[in-house]
Scaffold this motif. Structure first.
Motif, PDB file in Angstrom:
ATOM      1  N   ALA A  98      -9.103  14.918  -3.807  1.00 43.91           N
ATOM      2  CA  ALA A  98      -9.398  14.700  -2.310  1.00 43.91           C
ATOM      3  C   ALA A  98      -8.614  13.304  -2.096  1.00 43.91           C
ATOM      4  O   ALA A  98      -8.537  12.613  -0.922  1.00 43.91           O
ATOM      5  CB  ALA A  98     -10.855  13.967  -2.157  1.00 43.91           C
ATOM      6  N   ALA A  99      -7.676  12.864  -2.959  1.00 45.71           N
ATOM      7  CA  ALA A  99      -7.068  11.591  -2.592  1.00 45.71           C
ATOM      8  C   ALA A  99      -5.711  11.804  -1.492  1.00 45.71           C
ATOM      9  O   ALA A  99      -5.775  11.010  -0.785  1.00 45.71           O
ATOM     10  CB  ALA A  99      -6.181  11.228  -4.061  1.00 45.71           C
ATOM     11  N   PRO A 100      -5.209  13.014  -1.569  1.00 42.38           N
ATOM     12  CA  PRO A 100      -4.235  12.991  -0.276  1.00 42.38           C
ATOM     13  C   PRO A 100      -4.887  12.972   0.996  1.00 42.38           C
ATOM     14  O   PRO A 100      -4.426  12.027   1.766  1.00 42.38           O
ATOM     15  CB  PRO A 100      -3.516  14.181  -0.821  1.00 42.38           C
ATOM     16  CG  PRO A 100      -3.683  14.568  -2.068  1.00 42.38           C
ATOM     17  CD  PRO A 100      -5.057  14.032  -2.519  1.00 42.38           C
ATOM     18  N   ALA A 101      -6.034  13.471   1.106  1.00 43.03           N
ATOM     19  CA  ALA A 101      -6.610  13.508   2.400  1.00 43.03           C
ATOM     20  C   ALA A 101      -6.955  12.056   2.873  1.00 43.03           C
ATOM     21  O   ALA A 101      -6.934  11.696   3.884  1.00 43.03           O
ATOM     22  CB  ALA A 101      -7.730  14.564   2.523  1.00 43.03           C
ATOM     23  N   LEU A 102      -7.667  11.433   1.895  1.00 42.46           N
ATOM     24  CA  LEU A 102      -7.993   9.927   2.039  1.00 42.46           C
ATOM     25  C   LEU A 102      -6.823   8.950   2.407  1.00 42.46           C
ATOM     26  O   LEU A 102      -6.936   8.363   3.115  1.00 42.46           O
ATOM     27  CB  LEU A 102      -8.675   9.557   0.834  1.00 42.46           C
ATOM     28  CG  LEU A 102     -10.051  10.046   0.561  1.00 42.46           C
ATOM     29  CD1 LEU A 102     -10.660   9.545  -0.852  1.00 42.46           C
ATOM     30  CD2 LEU A 102     -11.064   9.917   1.506  1.00 42.46           C
ATOM     31  N   ALA A 103      -5.814   9.414   1.792  1.00 40.08           N
ATOM     32  CA  ALA A 103      -4.416   8.488   2.021  1.00 40.08           C
ATOM     33  C   ALA A 103      -3.964   8.839   3.273  1.00 40.08           C
ATOM     34  O   ALA A 103      -3.348   7.853   4.148  1.00 40.08           O
ATOM     35  CB  ALA A 103      -3.469   8.950   0.890  1.00 40.08           C
ATOM     36  N   ARG A 104      -3.990  10.064   3.902  1.00 36.00           N
ATOM     37  CA  ARG A 104      -3.642  10.428   5.327  1.00 36.00           C
ATOM     38  C   ARG A 104      -4.198   9.733   6.337  1.00 36.00           C
ATOM     39  O   ARG A 104      -3.650   9.074   7.174  1.00 36.00           O
ATOM     40  CB  ARG A 104      -3.341  11.960   5.311  1.00 36.00           C
ATOM     41  CG  ARG A 104      -2.415  12.707   4.891  1.00 36.00           C
ATOM     42  CD  ARG A 104      -2.019  13.890   5.326  1.00 36.00           C
ATOM     43  NE  ARG A 104      -3.632  14.907   5.118  1.00 36.00           N
ATOM     44  CZ  ARG A 104      -3.713  15.573   3.973  1.00 36.00           C
ATOM     45  NH1 ARG A 104      -2.907  15.587   2.980  1.00 36.00           N
ATOM     46  NH2 ARG A 104      -4.813  16.232   3.830  1.00 36.00           N
ATOM     47  N   LYS A 105      -5.441   9.290   6.095  1.00 37.34           N
ATOM     48  CA  LYS A 105      -6.390   8.810   7.163  1.00 37.34           C
ATOM     49  C   LYS A 105      -6.195   7.166   7.010  1.00 37.34           C
ATOM     50  O   LYS A 105      -6.081   6.294   8.032  1.00 37.34           O
ATOM     51  CB  LYS A 105      -7.953   9.138   7.012  1.00 37.34           C
ATOM     52  CG  LYS A 105      -8.073  10.557   7.211  1.00 37.34           C
ATOM     53  CD  LYS A 105      -9.550  11.034   7.039  1.00 37.34           C
ATOM     54  CE  LYS A 105      -9.710  12.528   7.298  1.00 37.34           C
ATOM     55  NZ  LYS A 105     -11.290  12.807   6.905  1.00 37.34           N
ATOM     56  N   ALA A 106      -6.397   6.549   5.680  1.00 38.80           N
ATOM     57  CA  ALA A 106      -6.527   5.183   5.366  1.00 38.80           C
ATOM     58  C   ALA A 106      -5.111   4.485   4.963  1.00 38.80           C
ATOM     59  O   ALA A 106      -5.134   3.312   5.115  1.00 38.80           O
ATOM     60  CB  ALA A 106      -7.628   4.809   4.515  1.00 38.80           C
ATOM     61  N   GLY A 107      -4.239   5.177   4.324  1.00 37.47           N
ATOM     62  CA  GLY A 107      -3.272   4.734   3.630  1.00 37.47           C
ATOM     63  C   GLY A 107      -3.614   4.497   1.998  1.00 37.47           C
ATOM     64  O   GLY A 107      -4.603   4.424   1.605  1.00 37.47           O
ATOM     65  N   PRO A 108      -2.546   4.754   1.052  1.00 38.63           N
ATOM     66  CA  PRO A 108      -2.655   4.850  -0.368  1.00 38.63           C
ATOM     67  C   PRO A 108      -3.195   3.742  -0.800  1.00 38.63           C
ATOM     68  O   PRO A 108      -4.003   3.563  -1.710  1.00 38.63           O
ATOM     69  CB  PRO A 108      -1.326   5.272  -0.842  1.00 38.63           C
ATOM     70  CG  PRO A 108      -0.372   5.035   0.287  1.00 38.63           C
ATOM     71  CD  PRO A 108      -0.997   4.937   1.953  1.00 38.63           C
ATOM     72  N   ILE A 109      -2.681   2.537  -0.318  1.00 41.87           N
ATOM     73  CA  ILE A 109      -3.130   1.230  -0.820  1.00 41.87           C
ATOM     74  C   ILE A 109      -4.670   0.859  -0.612  1.00 41.87           C
ATOM     75  O   ILE A 109      -5.274   0.514  -1.587  1.00 41.87           O
ATOM     76  CB  ILE A 109      -2.348  -0.130  -0.123  1.00 41.87           C
ATOM     77  CG1 ILE A 109      -0.726  -0.017  -0.541  1.00 41.87           C
ATOM     78  CG2 ILE A 109      -2.777  -1.130  -0.656  1.00 41.87           C
ATOM     79  CD1 ILE A 109       0.148  -0.967  -0.158  1.00 41.87           C
ATOM     80  N   ALA A 110      -4.891   1.437   0.775  1.00 45.60           N
ATOM     81  CA  ALA A 110      -6.508   1.140   1.000  1.00 45.60           C
ATOM     82  C   ALA A 110      -7.300   2.115   0.121  1.00 45.60           C
ATOM     83  O   ALA A 110      -8.273   1.646  -0.308  1.00 45.60           O
ATOM     84  CB  ALA A 110      -6.790   1.632   2.419  1.00 45.60           C
ATOM     85  N   VAL A 111      -6.869   3.134  -0.480  1.00 46.24           N
ATOM     86  CA  VAL A 111      -7.661   4.112  -1.048  1.00 46.24           C
ATOM     87  C   VAL A 111      -7.698   3.685  -2.557  1.00 46.24           C
ATOM     88  O   VAL A 111      -8.663   3.679  -3.135  1.00 46.24           O
ATOM     89  CB  VAL A 111      -7.182   5.511  -0.998  1.00 46.24           C
ATOM     90  CG1 VAL A 111      -7.873   6.493  -1.992  1.00 46.24           C
ATOM     91  CG2 VAL A 111      -7.389   6.220   0.338  1.00 46.24           C
ATOM     92  N   VAL A 112      -6.623   3.161  -3.043  1.00 46.93           N
ATOM     93  CA  VAL A 112      -6.446   2.498  -4.419  1.00 46.93           C
ATOM     94  C   VAL A 112      -7.359   1.389  -4.638  1.00 46.93           C
ATOM     95  O   VAL A 112      -8.187   1.124  -5.579  1.00 46.93           O
ATOM     96  CB  VAL A 112      -4.864   2.081  -4.731  1.00 46.93           C
ATOM     97  CG1 VAL A 112      -5.018   1.145  -6.162  1.00 46.93           C
ATOM     98  CG2 VAL A 112      -4.175   3.517  -4.918  1.00 46.93           C
ATOM     99  N   THR A 113      -7.414   0.717  -3.330  1.00 45.85           N
ATOM    100  CA  THR A 113      -8.336  -0.692  -3.415  1.00 45.85           C
ATOM    101  C   THR A 113      -9.743  -0.122  -3.528  1.00 45.85           C
ATOM    102  O   THR A 113     -10.849  -0.799  -4.128  1.00 45.85           O
ATOM    103  CB  THR A 113      -8.097  -1.446  -2.054  1.00 45.85           C
ATOM    104  OG1 THR A 113      -6.489  -1.781  -1.977  1.00 45.85           O
ATOM    105  CG2 THR A 113      -9.004  -2.680  -2.222  1.00 45.85           C
ATOM    106  N   ALA A 114      -9.958   0.866  -2.716  1.00 45.96           N
ATOM    107  CA  ALA A 114     -11.573   1.449  -2.873  1.00 45.96           C
ATOM    108  C   ALA A 114     -11.877   1.965  -4.221  1.00 45.96           C
ATOM    109  O   ALA A 114     -12.903   1.700  -4.758  1.00 45.96           O
ATOM    110  CB  ALA A 114     -11.591   2.409  -1.795  1.00 45.96           C
ATOM    111  N   GLY A 115     -10.713   2.575  -4.950  1.00 46.53           N
ATOM    112  CA  GLY A 115     -10.804   2.980  -6.218  1.00 46.53           C
ATOM    113  C   GLY A 115     -11.160   1.836  -7.154  1.00 46.53           C
ATOM    114  O   GLY A 115     -11.959   2.161  -8.119  1.00 46.53           O
ATOM    115  N   MET A 116     -10.383   0.730  -6.969  1.00 42.42           N
ATOM    116  CA  MET A 116     -10.857  -0.279  -7.939  1.00 42.42           C
ATOM    117  C   MET A 116     -12.192  -0.812  -7.579  1.00 42.42           C
ATOM    118  O   MET A 116     -12.837  -1.427  -8.616  1.00 42.42           O
ATOM    119  CB  MET A 116      -9.611  -1.416  -7.466  1.00 42.42           C
ATOM    120  CG  MET A 116      -8.456  -1.185  -7.987  1.00 42.42           C
ATOM    121  SD  MET A 116      -8.042  -0.674  -9.762  1.00 42.42           S
ATOM    122  CE  MET A 116      -7.606   0.868  -9.914  1.00 42.42           C
ATOM    123  N   GLY A 117     -12.537  -0.785  -6.377  1.00 39.17           N
ATOM    124  CA  GLY A 117     -13.990  -1.034  -6.128  1.00 39.17           C
ATOM    125  C   GLY A 117     -15.169  -0.233  -6.804  1.00 39.17           C
ATOM    126  O   GLY A 117     -15.992  -0.725  -7.419  1.00 39.17           O
TER     127      GLY A 117
END
Length: 438
Positions: A98-117
């Motif tokens: 699911a990571a690429p689709a999430l990154a296309r919408k929010a940006g990779p740094i935003a998704v990594v930040t959510a991942g840290m959360g």
């Protein structure tokens, strides 16, 4: 998980490609690559990547030393405890897709930040779990955060450090190796210092995740990034990745090296102990295997990125593993440290795989898709390996056949790795599909 000058495509010149480490890939805008140009120092982004990478394995390696206490307290049966060894790879495969689709919408740094959360949430709350089911569910929450970060940290590096792919992958993989070793080495002493309660010993790793989460949040607020699915990167986002032979080769290479790594980490102390090495010494030797990866993981990606292809590294690391497993089979109690060093070097195929993922696509969107495909399929491939090793050992009562099996797996690893290591881009193998209307 530098300076960024525009350069022409250097696909036809492997040495120029390696030297520039994919300078300004086609489809990457100046706004995307200018980490410094919007007030965000490159060093802050680099520190955030390192901090995030440091948190990608403690959720797993901190549990092993305390598993007996966890089982006893939660009433976890042996079958469920055994399945825990397969859960990380399964979660990495399932959630990573699911990571690429999430990154296309929010940006990779935003998704990594959510991942840290998600890592912080899962690690802290599972320490309060009162039963096995809830413990497994909250562990899966943390592993979901690990999975998306696994896939997208190479994308962050490709997007914001396109001419520093090798050194930044080195920083990322070195931090990941350090986090792996740190959690394995200090979880028990920290738990003892906190009163011997496994809940405190596991939950304390949430503090490390919290520090990474704060750094990622600051980075995200300063960066104000866009998703990777903008007009400039639509082509990369719609690559028919399954038609690429390089993508399949990378997935197979990733899966085979993961098989070897998980099997070695899970069984190496037992191999040494059965050869007459003391329990404490076998633990030190396992620590040596993991420690080898810390400096090597920093140096290897930079060296590999300077070459047009990485076939030499694939062969050398594979041969190190074969020699190490042969030595363990026939002389584990003799020159024990030598076999540990050789196996440790062979496990550096992991940062090499990450480096090749970053170099085999031109755009951050392409890297995102390649990273998700190679890592998700690769982790699925790796699941049966450690289980088979244990099964063969149980059936034969010796380590000759299990170690022969691991050595034999390195032959196809070398072969598919040589195919994946050739200096080319997946965009040259599969044409991008036309963007959707609107």
């Amino acid at each position: 998980m530098g300076g960024m000058s525009t350069a022409a495509d250097t696909t036809t010149d492997p040495r120029a490609t390696a030297r520039s480490a994919e300078n300004h890939p086609t489809g990457t805008t100046a706004a995307d690559t200018g980490a410094d140009r919007r007030g965000l120092p490159a060093v802050l982004l680099a520190v955030a990547i390192a901090a995030a990478a440091l948190n990608l394995r403690p959720v797993v390696t901190s549990l092993g030393p305390l598993l007996d206490k966890v089982r006893a307290d939660l009433g976890m049966n042996a079958t469920v405890a055994g399945l825990l060894t397969a859960v990380p790879a399964l979660c990495f495969a399932v959630f990573g897709v699911a990571a690429p689709a999430l990154a296309r919408k929010a940006g990779p740094i935003a998704v990594v930040t959510a991942g840290m959360g998600a890592i912080v949430l899962g690690v802290v709350t599972r320490s309060f779990a009162g039963g096995t089911a809830l413990f497994l569910l909250l562990t899966a929450v943390a592993l979901a955060g690990v999975a998306v970060s696994n896939v997208l940290l190479p994308v962050v590096i490709k997007r914001y450090f396109p001419d520093r792919v090798g050194p930044m992958i080195g920083l990322y993989s070195m931090s990941l190796s350090a986090g792996t070793s740190l959690a394995a080495a200090v979880t028990v002493p920290v738990t003892t210092a906190l009163g011997g309660d496994w809940r405190a010993g596991l939950g304390v790793w949430g503090l490390l995740g919290l520090a990474a989460l704060v750094l990622c949040l600051v980075t995200l607020l300063l960066r104000r990034e866009k998703g990777t699915g903008g007009r400039a990167e639509q082509g990369a986002a719609r690559l028919p990745i399954r038609r690429s032979r390089t993508a399949w080769a990378l997935a197979a290479f990733f899966g085979l090296q993961s098989t070897s790594a998980y099997a070695a980490m899970g069984w190496l102390p037992k191999i040494y102990q059965d050869a007459g090495v003391s329990e404490s010494a076998s633990g030190v030797l396992l620590a040596l295997v993991m420690a080898i990866g810390v400096p090597a993981s920093f140096v290897l990606p930079s060296l590999a990125a300077r070459r047009g292809d990485q076939r030499l590294f694939v062969v050398v690391l594979g041969l190190c593993g074969i020699l190490g497993y042969v030595g363990l089979a026939f002389a584990a109690g003799t020159a024990s440290w030598l076999w540990a060093v050789l196996v440790g070097l062979s496990m550096c195929a992991f940062p090499l795989a990450l480096t090749m993922i970053g170099l085999r696509a031109r755009t951050p969107g392409g890297v995102a898709q390649l990273s998700a495909f190679a890592q998700s399929l690769g982790y699925l491939i790796s699941i049966p390996g450690p289980i088979l090793v244990g099964g063969i050992y149980g059936a034969t009562g010796s380590w000759y056949l299990p170690l022969a099996f691991l050595a034999a797996l390195l032959v196809p690893q070398i072969l598919v790795g040589m195919r994946a290591a050739r200096a080319r881009h997946i965009e040259d193998e599969v044409p991008a599909e036309a963007p959707a209307a609107g």
